[in-house]
Motif scaffolding. Structure first.
Motif, mmCIF file in Angstrom:
data_model
loop_
_atom_site.group_PDB
_atom_site.id
_atom_site.type_symbol
_atom_site.label_atom_id
_atom_site.label_comp_id
_atom_site.label_asym_id
_atom_site.label_seq_id
_atom_site.Cartn_x
_atom_site.Cartn_y
_atom_site.Cartn_z
ATOM 1 N N ASP A 90 40.189 37.618 51.259
ATOM 2 C CA ASP A 90 41.568 38.032 51.529
ATOM 3 C C ASP A 90 41.902 39.327 50.779
ATOM 4 O O ASP A 90 42.532 40.239 51.343
ATOM 5 C CB ASP A 90 42.560 36.930 51.125
ATOM 6 N N ALA A 91 41.497 39.403 49.519
ATOM 7 C CA ALA A 91 41.752 40.608 48.725
ATOM 8 C C ALA A 91 41.044 41.819 49.334
ATOM 9 O O ALA A 91 41.616 42.908 49.453
ATOM 10 C CB ALA A 91 41.286 40.394 47.284
ATOM 11 N N GLN A 92 39.796 41.587 49.739
ATOM 12 C CA GLN A 92 39.025 42.674 50.345
ATOM 13 C C GLN A 92 39.647 43.122 51.661
ATOM 14 O O GLN A 92 39.753 44.324 51.935
ATOM 15 C CB GLN A 92 37.576 42.216 50.551
ATOM 16 N N CYS A 137 40.525 36.076 41.582
ATOM 17 C CA CYS A 137 40.142 35.212 42.704
ATOM 18 C C CYS A 137 39.408 33.978 42.186
ATOM 19 O O CYS A 137 38.596 34.064 41.272
ATOM 20 C CB CYS A 137 39.238 35.965 43.686
ATOM 21 N N THR A 138 39.713 32.835 42.804
ATOM 22 C CA THR A 138 39.089 31.585 42.381
ATOM 23 C C THR A 138 37.983 31.120 43.325
ATOM 24 O O THR A 138 37.173 30.278 42.949
ATOM 25 C CB THR A 138 40.158 30.483 42.270
ATOM 26 N N ASP A 139 37.986 31.649 44.560
ATOM 27 C CA ASP A 139 36.927 31.275 45.504
ATOM 28 C C ASP A 139 36.679 32.416 46.482
ATOM 29 O O ASP A 139 37.327 33.452 46.437
ATOM 30 C CB ASP A 139 37.290 29.972 46.237
ATOM 31 N N TRP A 140 35.702 32.187 47.382
ATOM 32 C CA TRP A 140 35.328 33.221 48.349
ATOM 33 C C TRP A 140 36.470 33.569 49.282
ATOM 34 O O TRP A 140 36.623 34.719 49.699
ATOM 35 C CB TRP A 140 34.120 32.781 49.173
ATOM 36 N N SER A 141 37.277 32.621 49.625
ATOM 37 C CA SER A 141 38.405 32.863 50.527
ATOM 38 C C SER A 141 39.396 33.850 49.900
ATOM 39 O O SER A 141 39.852 34.789 50.564
ATOM 40 C CB SER A 141 39.104 31.537 50.847
#
Length: 126
Positions: free
Chosen positions: A78-80, A70-74
């Motif tokens: 999404d993964a979570q 992941c590169t950012d919080w978004s």
């Protein structure tokens, strides 16, 4: 040991006769008649449970790998959310599997006919 002590020990460990009648009657015959079916069904449970746990471990490992990418919080959210949705579906499927296995088991075993009557003795409560 005194007579009073012997009587107290007897009362503390004695089981009321109506309860023994239930265990010696319908329950004993049901267990005897269905023991092979129950034993065979119980052999399936550990395998199914192992498959479920292994699947959840793999999904958790995949989540950790995805989070590293992941590169950012978004991306992380999404993964979570994807993991949570998949986990929820896996537990729902597992619950349905357990229900189906239980229904199948009860469809195979012989359930005693008639109503089992239990009478509570006054002696048991004194």
């Amino acid at each position: 040991m005194t007579q009073k002590t012997v009587e107290a020990d007897k009362t503390a460990t004695s089981i009321p006769a109506p309860i023994l009648e239930v265990f010696n009657g319908p329950i004993a015959s049901t267990v005897k008649n269905n023991s092979e079916t129950i034993a065979n069904s119980m052999q399936v449970v550990p395998a199914r449970l192992g498959e479920f746990v292994a699947g959840r471990i793999k999904a958790n490992v995949q989540l950790y790998q995805t989070c590293q990418e992941c590169t950012d919080w978004s991306d992380l959210m999404d993964a979570q959310q994807t993991w949570l949705k998949d986990t929820n579906a896996a537990f729902a499927d597992q619950t349905n599997t357990i229900i189906a296995m239980t229904q199948s088991l009860f469809g195979q075993i012989e359930i005693p006919k008639g109503k089992v009557e239990t009478k509570v003795s006054d002696k048991a409560h004194k």
